[in-house]
Design a protein around this motif. Structure first.
Motif, PDB file in Angstrom:
ATOM      1  N   GLN A   8      -5.309  -0.083  -1.925  1.00  0.00           N
ATOM      2  CA  GLN A   8      -4.140   0.613  -2.470  1.00  0.00           C
ATOM      3  C   GLN A   8      -3.539   1.659  -1.525  1.00  0.00           C
ATOM      4  OE1 GLN A   8      -6.586   1.469  -6.162  1.00  0.00           O
ATOM      5  NE2 GLN A   8      -4.567   1.159  -7.107  1.00  0.00           N
ATOM      6  N   ILE A   9      -4.332   2.134  -0.550  1.00  0.00           N
ATOM      7  CA  ILE A   9      -3.844   3.176   0.352  1.00  0.00           C
ATOM      8  C   ILE A   9      -4.084   2.799   1.810  1.00  0.00           C
ATOM      9  CG2 ILE A   9      -4.149   5.063  -1.312  1.00  0.00           C
ATOM     10  CD1 ILE A   9      -6.778   5.764   0.142  1.00  0.00           C
ATOM     11  N   ALA A  10      -3.212   3.323   2.669  1.00  0.00           N
ATOM     12  CA  ALA A  10      -3.347   3.139   4.117  1.00  0.00           C
ATOM     13  C   ALA A  10      -3.373   4.525   4.752  1.00  0.00           C
ATOM     14  CB  ALA A  10      -2.178   2.328   4.665  1.00  0.00           C
ATOM     15  N   PRO A  11      -4.552   5.057   5.078  1.00  0.00           N
ATOM     16  CA  PRO A  11      -4.633   6.396   5.668  1.00  0.00           C
ATOM     17  C   PRO A  11      -3.820   6.508   6.959  1.00  0.00           C
ATOM     18  CG  PRO A  11      -6.786   5.680   4.948  1.00  0.00           C
ATOM     19  CD  PRO A  11      -5.891   4.481   4.843  1.00  0.00           C
ATOM     20  N   HIS A  12      -3.084   7.596   7.053  1.00  0.00           N
ATOM     21  CA  HIS A  12      -2.245   7.916   8.221  1.00  0.00           C
ATOM     22  C   HIS A  12      -2.639   9.323   8.639  1.00  0.00           C
ATOM     23  CE1 HIS A  12       2.164   8.160   9.918  1.00  0.00           C
ATOM     24  NE2 HIS A  12       1.260   8.029  10.870  1.00  0.00           N
ATOM     25  N   PRO A  68      -6.537   4.754  10.913  1.00  0.00           N
ATOM     26  CA  PRO A  68      -7.939   4.361  11.101  1.00  0.00           C
ATOM     27  C   PRO A  68      -8.319   3.051  10.417  1.00  0.00           C
ATOM     28  CG  PRO A  68      -7.750   6.235   9.618  1.00  0.00           C
ATOM     29  CD  PRO A  68      -6.410   6.052  10.232  1.00  0.00           C
ATOM     30  N   TRP A  69      -7.587   2.652   9.365  1.00  0.00           N
ATOM     31  CA  TRP A  69      -7.901   1.394   8.697  1.00  0.00           C
ATOM     32  C   TRP A  69      -6.932   0.288   9.103  1.00  0.00           C
ATOM     33  CZ3 TRP A  69      -8.795   3.276   2.951  1.00  0.00           C
ATOM     34  CH2 TRP A  69      -9.946   4.076   2.921  1.00  0.00           C
ATOM     35  N   GLY A  70      -5.993   0.614  10.000  1.00  0.00           N
ATOM     36  CA  GLY A  70      -5.097  -0.391  10.539  1.00  0.00           C
ATOM     37  C   GLY A  70      -3.864  -0.686   9.736  1.00  0.00           C
ATOM     38  N   GLY A  71      -3.911  -0.585   8.408  1.00  0.00           N
ATOM     39  CA  GLY A  71      -2.771  -0.960   7.590  1.00  0.00           C
ATOM     40  C   GLY A  71      -1.679   0.088   7.559  1.00  0.00           C
ATOM     41  N   GLU A  72      -0.501  -0.338   7.116  1.00  0.00           N
ATOM     42  CA  GLU A  72       0.630   0.564   6.957  1.00  0.00           C
ATOM     43  C   GLU A  72       1.228   0.341   5.580  1.00  0.00           C
ATOM     44  OE1 GLU A  72       4.801   1.873   9.148  1.00  0.00           O
ATOM     45  OE2 GLU A  72       3.638   0.182   9.885  1.00  0.00           O
ATOM     46  N   LEU A  74       0.830  -1.204   0.000  1.00  0.00           N
ATOM     47  CA  LEU A  74       0.000   0.000   0.000  1.00  0.00           C
ATOM     48  C   LEU A  74       0.861   1.248   0.000  1.00  0.00           C
ATOM     49  CD1 LEU A  74      -2.381  -1.052   2.929  1.00  0.00           C
ATOM     50  CD2 LEU A  74      -2.806  -1.388   0.491  1.00  0.00           C
ATOM     51  N   TYR A  75       0.227   2.351  -0.373  1.00  0.00           N
ATOM     52  CA  TYR A  75       0.817   3.675  -0.168  1.00  0.00           C
ATOM     53  C   TYR A  75       0.266   4.240   1.140  1.00  0.00           C
ATOM     54  CZ  TYR A  75       2.544   4.030  -4.973  1.00  0.00           C
ATOM     55  OH  TYR A  75       3.207   3.833  -6.140  1.00  0.00           O
ATOM     56  N   ASP A  76       1.143   4.801   1.964  1.00  0.00           N
ATOM     57  CA  ASP A  76       0.661   5.569   3.105  1.00  0.00           C
ATOM     58  C   ASP A  76       0.034   6.858   2.594  1.00  0.00           C
ATOM     59  OD1 ASP A  76       1.028   4.170   5.427  1.00  0.00           O
ATOM     60  OD2 ASP A  76       3.015   4.962   5.851  1.00  0.00           O
ATOM     61  N   LEU A  77      -1.114   7.224   3.122  1.00  0.00           N
ATOM     62  CA  LEU A  77      -1.766   8.489   2.778  1.00  0.00           C
ATOM     63  C   LEU A  77      -1.738   9.377   4.010  1.00  0.00           C
ATOM     64  CD1 LEU A  77      -3.419  10.460   1.089  1.00  0.00           C
ATOM     65  CD2 LEU A  77      -5.482   9.166   1.710  1.00  0.00           C
ATOM     66  N   LEU A  78      -0.836  10.357   4.007  1.00  0.00           N
ATOM     67  CA  LEU A  78      -0.742  11.310   5.104  1.00  0.00           C
ATOM     68  C   LEU A  78      -1.779  12.405   4.887  1.00  0.00           C
ATOM     69  CD1 LEU A  78       0.737  12.318   7.651  1.00  0.00           C
ATOM     70  CD2 LEU A  78       2.340  13.519   6.134  1.00  0.00           C
ATOM     71  N   VAL A  84       4.934   7.326   0.378  1.00  0.00           N
ATOM     72  CA  VAL A  84       3.981   8.219   1.033  1.00  0.00           C
ATOM     73  C   VAL A  84       3.326   9.142   0.015  1.00  0.00           C
ATOM     74  CG1 VAL A  84       3.721  10.114   2.692  1.00  0.00           C
ATOM     75  CG2 VAL A  84       5.196   8.163   3.233  1.00  0.00           C
ATOM     76  N   ILE A  85       2.015   9.254   0.128  1.00  0.00           N
ATOM     77  CA  ILE A  85       1.223  10.284  -0.544  1.00  0.00           C
ATOM     78  C   ILE A  85       0.814  11.271   0.543  1.00  0.00           C
ATOM     79  CG2 ILE A  85      -0.949  10.777  -1.723  1.00  0.00           C
ATOM     80  CD1 ILE A  85      -0.874   7.855  -2.754  1.00  0.00           C
ATOM     81  N   ALA A  86       0.988  12.557   0.321  1.00  0.00           N
ATOM     82  CA  ALA A  86       0.628  13.560   1.327  1.00  0.00           C
ATOM     83  C   ALA A  86      -0.281  14.613   0.706  1.00  0.00           C
ATOM     84  CB  ALA A  86       1.869  14.215   1.910  1.00  0.00           C
TER      85      ALA A  86
END
Length: 352
Positions: A42-46, A57-61, A19-23, A66-68
Protein backbone atom coordinates in the motif's frame (compact mmCIF):
# COMPACT_ATOMS: atom_id res chain seq x y z
CA UNK A 1 19.82 16.20 -5.11
CA UNK A 2 17.02 14.50 -7.05
CA UNK A 3 15.66 11.19 -5.93
CA UNK A 4 17.06 7.87 -7.05
CA UNK A 5 13.67 6.64 -8.29
CA UNK A 6 14.40 3.22 -9.70
CA UNK A 7 16.95 0.56 -9.17
CA UNK A 8 18.35 -1.21 -12.26
CA UNK A 9 16.18 -4.06 -13.46
CA UNK A 10 13.09 -2.99 -11.51
CA UNK A 11 9.98 -4.20 -13.37
CA UNK A 12 7.42 -1.92 -14.94
CA UNK A 13 4.65 -3.84 -13.19
CA UNK A 14 6.14 -3.13 -9.78
CA UNK A 15 6.64 0.51 -10.67
CA UNK A 16 2.98 0.95 -11.52
CA UNK A 17 1.48 -0.57 -8.40
CA UNK A 18 -1.33 1.53 -6.89
CA UNK A 19 0.59 2.87 -3.88
CA UNK A 20 0.83 5.96 -1.73
CA UNK A 21 4.22 7.63 -1.60
CA UNK A 22 5.39 7.88 2.02
CA UNK A 23 7.66 10.89 2.47
CA UNK A 24 9.70 10.19 5.57
CA UNK A 25 13.14 11.02 6.94
CA UNK A 26 15.67 8.23 6.42
CA UNK A 27 16.45 7.99 10.14
CA UNK A 28 12.76 7.58 10.98
CA UNK A 29 12.34 5.01 8.23
CA UNK A 30 15.27 2.96 9.55
CA UNK A 31 13.65 3.00 12.97
CA UNK A 32 10.21 1.96 11.70
CA UNK A 33 10.93 -0.15 8.61
CA UNK A 34 10.16 -3.50 10.23
CA UNK A 35 6.76 -2.22 11.32
CA UNK A 36 6.05 -0.65 7.92
CA UNK A 37 6.87 -3.85 5.99
CA UNK A 38 3.37 -5.37 6.38
CA UNK A 39 2.06 -2.33 4.48
CA UNK A 40 4.37 -2.85 1.48
CA UNK A 41 1.42 -3.42 -0.85
CA UNK A 42 0.00 0.00 0.00
CA UNK A 43 2.94 2.39 0.51
CA UNK A 44 6.17 3.26 -1.29
CA UNK A 45 8.68 4.83 1.14
CA UNK A 46 10.40 7.94 -0.22
CA UNK A 47 13.20 8.79 2.20
CA UNK A 48 15.28 11.92 2.69
CA UNK A 49 18.58 12.05 4.60
CA UNK A 50 20.49 14.96 6.11
CA UNK A 51 22.60 15.20 2.94
CA UNK A 52 19.48 16.08 0.90
CA UNK A 53 19.47 12.70 -0.86
CA UNK A 54 16.11 11.20 -1.73
CA UNK A 55 15.89 7.41 -2.07
CA UNK A 56 13.27 4.76 -2.63
CA UNK A 57 14.46 1.87 -0.43
CA UNK A 58 11.69 -0.50 -1.58
CA UNK A 59 11.98 0.52 -5.23
CA UNK A 60 8.33 1.35 -5.86
CA UNK A 61 6.78 4.72 -6.59
CA UNK A 62 3.28 5.73 -5.53
CA UNK A 63 0.60 7.00 -7.88
CA UNK A 64 -2.31 7.56 -5.47
CA UNK A 65 -0.85 10.56 -3.66
CA UNK A 66 1.61 11.52 -0.93
CA UNK A 67 1.60 10.76 2.79
CA UNK A 68 4.14 12.87 4.70
CA UNK A 69 5.40 12.44 8.26
CA UNK A 70 6.64 15.76 9.60
CA UNK A 71 8.55 14.80 12.72
CA UNK A 72 11.66 15.89 14.61
CA UNK A 73 14.00 14.08 12.20
CA UNK A 74 12.51 15.97 9.26
CA UNK A 75 11.90 19.39 10.83
CA UNK A 76 15.34 19.65 12.45
CA UNK A 77 17.30 18.12 9.60
CA UNK A 78 19.84 20.14 7.64
CA UNK A 79 17.75 19.06 4.64
CA UNK A 80 14.48 20.49 5.99
CA UNK A 81 14.14 22.82 3.00
CA UNK A 82 14.17 19.84 0.66
CA UNK A 83 11.48 18.19 2.79
CA UNK A 84 9.38 21.36 2.59
CA UNK A 85 9.80 21.64 -1.19
CA UNK A 86 8.79 18.02 -1.66
CA UNK A 87 5.64 18.57 0.40
CA UNK A 88 4.75 21.77 -1.45
CA UNK A 89 5.31 20.18 -4.86
CA UNK A 90 3.18 17.08 -4.22
CA UNK A 91 0.40 16.95 -6.86
CA UNK A 92 -1.86 15.38 -4.25
CA UNK A 93 -0.98 15.63 -0.55
CA UNK A 94 -3.36 12.99 0.75
CA UNK A 95 -2.37 13.20 4.42
CA UNK A 96 0.17 15.10 6.50
CA UNK A 97 1.03 13.95 10.04
CA UNK A 98 2.59 16.72 12.12
CA UNK A 99 4.26 16.29 15.49
CA UNK A 100 3.25 19.87 16.39
CA UNK A 101 0.12 20.68 18.35
CA UNK A 102 -0.22 24.28 17.16
CA UNK A 103 -1.32 25.66 13.79
CA UNK A 104 0.29 29.11 13.84
CA UNK A 105 3.54 28.16 12.03
CA UNK A 106 3.53 29.58 8.49
CA UNK A 107 4.72 26.35 6.85
CA UNK A 108 2.17 24.24 8.71
CA UNK A 109 -0.63 26.65 7.79
CA UNK A 110 0.21 26.28 4.11
CA UNK A 111 0.45 22.51 4.43
CA UNK A 112 -2.85 22.41 6.30
CA UNK A 113 -4.58 24.22 3.47
CA UNK A 114 -3.01 21.90 0.89
CA UNK A 115 -3.44 18.54 2.59
CA UNK A 116 -6.66 16.59 2.20
CA UNK A 117 -6.18 15.30 5.74
CA UNK A 118 -4.01 16.97 8.39
CA UNK A 119 -3.38 15.52 11.83
CA UNK A 120 -1.58 17.00 14.83
CA UNK A 121 0.02 15.48 17.89
CA UNK A 122 -0.50 16.14 21.57
CA UNK A 123 1.84 13.46 22.94
CA UNK A 124 4.46 16.12 23.77
CA UNK A 125 2.21 17.24 26.62
CA UNK A 126 3.78 14.67 28.95
CA UNK A 127 7.31 16.02 28.49
CA UNK A 128 6.18 19.66 28.67
CA UNK A 129 4.36 18.98 31.92
CA UNK A 130 7.56 17.58 33.37
CA UNK A 131 9.43 20.70 32.22
CA UNK A 132 6.86 22.70 34.19
CA UNK A 133 7.54 20.61 37.29
CA UNK A 134 11.31 21.03 36.81
CA UNK A 135 10.94 24.82 36.67
CA UNK A 136 8.61 24.82 39.68
CA UNK A 137 10.88 22.64 41.82
CA UNK A 138 13.86 24.80 40.93
CA UNK A 139 12.13 28.08 41.79
CA UNK A 140 10.16 27.11 44.89
CA UNK A 141 12.95 24.81 46.02
CA UNK A 142 15.49 27.69 45.92
CA UNK A 143 17.63 25.88 43.38
CA UNK A 144 19.73 28.96 42.65
CA UNK A 145 20.56 29.42 46.34
CA UNK A 146 21.47 25.76 46.71
CA UNK A 147 23.82 25.96 43.72
CA UNK A 148 25.46 29.08 45.14
CA UNK A 149 26.02 27.34 48.47
CA UNK A 150 27.72 24.44 46.75
CA UNK A 151 29.80 26.72 44.54
CA UNK A 152 30.87 28.75 47.59
CA UNK A 153 31.53 25.55 49.59
CA UNK A 154 29.17 26.71 52.34
CA UNK A 155 27.41 24.10 54.46
CA UNK A 156 24.21 25.98 55.20
CA UNK A 157 20.51 25.32 55.36
CA UNK A 158 18.38 26.67 52.53
CA UNK A 159 14.68 26.91 53.47
CA UNK A 160 12.31 26.29 50.60
CA UNK A 161 8.64 26.04 49.74
CA UNK A 162 6.93 22.78 48.87
CA UNK A 163 5.31 22.78 45.43
CA UNK A 164 2.46 20.81 46.97
CA UNK A 165 1.52 23.86 49.03
CA UNK A 166 1.28 26.28 46.11
CA UNK A 167 -1.67 27.61 44.13
CA UNK A 168 -1.57 27.50 40.32
CA UNK A 169 -3.43 29.32 37.57
CA UNK A 170 -3.09 27.43 34.29
CA UNK A 171 -4.25 29.46 31.28
CA UNK A 172 -5.04 26.97 28.53
CA UNK A 173 -6.34 23.76 30.05
CA UNK A 174 -6.02 21.44 27.08
CA UNK A 175 -3.62 18.53 26.73
CA UNK A 176 -0.61 20.36 28.18
CA UNK A 177 -2.57 22.15 30.88
CA UNK A 178 -4.30 18.99 32.04
CA UNK A 179 -1.06 17.01 32.10
CA UNK A 180 0.56 19.72 34.20
CA UNK A 181 -2.51 19.95 36.43
CA UNK A 182 -2.58 16.19 36.98
CA UNK A 183 1.02 16.16 38.18
CA UNK A 184 0.62 19.26 40.35
CA UNK A 185 -2.55 17.98 42.02
CA UNK A 186 -0.79 14.68 42.73
CA UNK A 187 1.70 16.70 44.77
CA UNK A 188 -1.11 18.47 46.63
CA UNK A 189 -1.11 21.81 44.80
CA UNK A 190 -4.32 23.77 44.18
CA UNK A 191 -5.04 24.16 40.46
CA UNK A 192 -7.34 26.59 38.69
CA UNK A 193 -7.73 25.93 34.97
CA UNK A 194 -8.76 28.52 32.40
CA UNK A 195 -10.30 27.45 29.08
CA UNK A 196 -13.26 28.20 26.83
CA UNK A 197 -14.80 24.76 27.22
CA UNK A 198 -17.27 24.43 30.07
CA UNK A 199 -16.26 20.81 30.70
CA UNK A 200 -15.03 20.05 34.20
CA UNK A 201 -11.68 18.35 34.66
CA UNK A 202 -10.49 15.95 37.35
CA UNK A 203 -7.12 17.68 37.16
CA UNK A 204 -8.35 21.09 38.35
CA UNK A 205 -9.91 22.22 41.62
CA UNK A 206 -11.66 25.08 39.86
CA UNK A 207 -12.38 25.99 36.23
CA UNK A 208 -12.85 29.44 34.72
CA UNK A 209 -13.83 30.75 31.31
CA UNK A 210 -11.33 33.40 30.11
CA UNK A 211 -14.04 36.05 30.37
CA UNK A 212 -14.44 35.20 34.06
CA UNK A 213 -10.79 35.66 34.96
CA UNK A 214 -10.24 38.63 37.29
CA UNK A 215 -7.13 40.38 38.67
CA UNK A 216 -8.03 38.83 42.02
CA UNK A 217 -7.81 35.34 40.52
CA UNK A 218 -4.39 36.15 39.10
CA UNK A 219 -3.22 37.59 42.40
CA UNK A 220 -4.19 34.45 44.34
CA UNK A 221 -1.80 32.31 42.30
CA UNK A 222 1.71 31.45 43.42
CA UNK A 223 2.41 30.35 39.83
CA UNK A 224 0.82 31.27 36.50
CA UNK A 225 1.35 28.94 33.53
CA UNK A 226 0.59 29.92 29.93
CA UNK A 227 -0.03 26.95 27.62
CA UNK A 228 -2.84 28.22 25.43
CA UNK A 229 -2.89 28.56 21.63
CA UNK A 230 -1.80 31.79 19.96
CA UNK A 231 -4.84 33.62 18.59
CA UNK A 232 -5.86 37.23 18.08
CA UNK A 233 -7.41 37.08 21.56
CA UNK A 234 -4.37 35.62 23.34
CA UNK A 235 -1.56 37.59 21.67
CA UNK A 236 0.09 39.77 24.36
CA UNK A 237 -2.14 38.18 26.99
CA UNK A 238 0.81 38.59 29.34
CA UNK A 239 0.94 42.38 29.37
CA UNK A 240 1.69 45.06 31.96
CA UNK A 241 -1.77 44.86 33.51
CA UNK A 242 -1.63 41.07 33.78
CA UNK A 243 1.78 41.08 35.47
CA UNK A 244 0.76 43.91 37.80
CA UNK A 245 -2.02 41.64 39.08
CA UNK A 246 0.40 38.84 39.97
CA UNK A 247 1.48 38.49 43.57
CA UNK A 248 4.98 39.46 44.72
CA UNK A 249 7.18 36.39 44.91
CA UNK A 250 5.18 34.47 42.30
CA UNK A 251 6.41 32.43 39.34
CA UNK A 252 5.39 32.98 35.70
CA UNK A 253 5.87 30.21 33.12
CA UNK A 254 5.28 30.17 29.36
CA UNK A 255 5.33 26.94 27.34
CA UNK A 256 2.69 28.04 24.84
CA UNK A 257 3.87 30.54 22.23
CA UNK A 258 6.26 33.48 22.56
CA UNK A 259 3.81 36.14 21.31
CA UNK A 260 1.48 35.34 24.20
CA UNK A 261 3.80 37.63 26.18
CA UNK A 262 4.76 41.28 25.84
CA UNK A 263 8.44 40.68 26.65
CA UNK A 264 9.22 44.32 27.44
CA UNK A 265 6.34 44.36 29.92
CA UNK A 266 7.58 41.10 31.45
CA UNK A 267 11.08 42.45 31.99
CA UNK A 268 9.71 45.63 33.56
CA UNK A 269 7.46 43.54 35.83
CA UNK A 270 10.33 41.27 36.89
CA UNK A 271 12.36 44.35 37.80
CA UNK A 272 9.51 45.28 40.13
CA UNK A 273 9.26 41.78 41.62
CA UNK A 274 5.78 40.97 40.25
CA UNK A 275 6.34 38.19 39.30
CA UNK A 276 9.57 37.29 41.09
CA UNK A 277 10.75 34.93 38.37
CA UNK A 278 9.88 33.78 34.86
CA UNK A 279 10.58 30.40 33.29
CA UNK A 280 10.33 30.58 29.50
CA UNK A 281 10.62 27.80 26.94
CA UNK A 282 9.27 29.97 24.11
CA UNK A 283 10.05 33.51 22.96
CA UNK A 284 8.59 35.94 20.46
CA UNK A 285 11.62 35.59 18.19
CA UNK A 286 13.02 32.10 17.65
CA UNK A 287 15.92 31.53 17.51
CA UNK A 288 16.36 34.28 20.06
CA UNK A 289 18.85 36.99 19.15
CA UNK A 290 22.08 36.96 21.21
CA UNK A 291 21.36 40.61 21.96
CA UNK A 292 18.02 39.91 23.62
CA UNK A 293 17.88 41.04 27.28
CA UNK A 294 16.04 37.81 28.10
CA UNK A 295 19.31 35.88 28.03
CA UNK A 296 21.00 37.70 30.87
CA UNK A 297 18.14 38.79 33.11
CA UNK A 298 18.78 37.41 36.62
CA UNK A 299 15.09 36.63 37.16
CA UNK A 300 14.60 34.60 33.98
CA UNK A 301 15.19 30.90 33.37
CA UNK A 302 15.32 30.37 29.61
CA UNK A 303 15.35 27.22 27.49
CA UNK A 304 15.36 27.07 23.70
CA UNK A 305 11.88 25.62 23.00
CA UNK A 306 13.11 22.25 24.19
CA UNK A 307 10.40 21.32 26.72
CA UNK A 308 8.99 18.56 24.47
CA UNK A 309 12.39 17.23 23.40
CA UNK A 310 12.60 13.77 24.92
CA UNK A 311 13.00 10.21 23.66
CA UNK A 312 9.55 9.51 25.08
CA UNK A 313 8.01 12.21 22.90
CA UNK A 314 9.67 10.79 19.78
CA UNK A 315 8.51 7.28 20.65
CA UNK A 316 4.92 8.37 21.29
CA UNK A 317 4.87 10.37 18.04
CA UNK A 318 6.01 7.32 16.09
CA UNK A 319 3.30 5.21 17.73
CA UNK A 320 0.63 7.75 16.85
CA UNK A 321 1.88 7.97 13.27
CA UNK A 322 1.78 4.19 12.85
CA UNK A 323 -1.70 4.01 14.36
CA UNK A 324 -2.94 6.79 12.08
CA UNK A 325 -1.22 5.23 9.07
CA UNK A 326 -3.09 1.99 9.63
CA UNK A 327 -6.35 3.91 10.03
CA UNK A 328 -5.71 5.96 6.89
CA UNK A 329 -5.02 2.90 4.75
CA UNK A 330 -8.15 1.13 6.00
CA UNK A 331 -10.47 4.12 5.72
CA UNK A 332 -10.95 4.64 9.45
CA UNK A 333 -10.98 8.01 11.30
CA UNK A 334 -7.56 9.37 12.28
CA UNK A 335 -6.61 10.67 15.70
CA UNK A 336 -6.39 14.46 16.11
CA UNK A 337 -7.55 15.40 12.63
CA UNK A 338 -7.79 19.17 12.09
CA UNK A 339 -10.64 20.68 10.10
CA UNK A 340 -9.54 22.80 7.14
CA UNK A 341 -11.55 25.72 8.51
CA UNK A 342 -9.11 25.98 11.43
CA UNK A 343 -6.28 26.80 9.02
CA UNK A 344 -8.37 29.39 7.20
CA UNK A 345 -9.10 31.05 10.54
CA UNK A 346 -5.40 31.12 11.46
CA UNK A 347 -4.54 32.49 8.04
CA UNK A 348 -7.00 35.35 8.40
CA UNK A 349 -5.65 36.24 11.83
CA UNK A 350 -1.93 36.20 11.01
CA UNK A 351 -2.08 37.14 7.33
CA UNK A 352 -0.33 34.05 5.95
Amino acid sequence: MRCLHWQKGHSKQARERDLYDLLIHERTFSRLEARLKPLAEQIAPHTLNDSSQFRRPWGGEGTKGVIAYGNTDAFFSTAVRDFVKEVYSAPRLAWFQSIAAGLDNEFLQKVGQKAEIYTVSHVQAHAIAEWVLWAAFDFFGEGAARRRSQQDRKWQKVPFREVGETRWLIYGFGHIGENAGRRLKALGAHVTGVRRSSAVSPFADHMLHPDQLTPEDIGLADAVLFCCPLTAQTENLGNADFFAAMSPGSLFLNVGRGPLVDEDALIAALDQGRPAHAALDVTRQEPLSPESPLWGHPAITLTAHTAPTTEGTDRRNDEQFLENLSSFLTGKPLRHEVDAAAFKAQSSVFGT
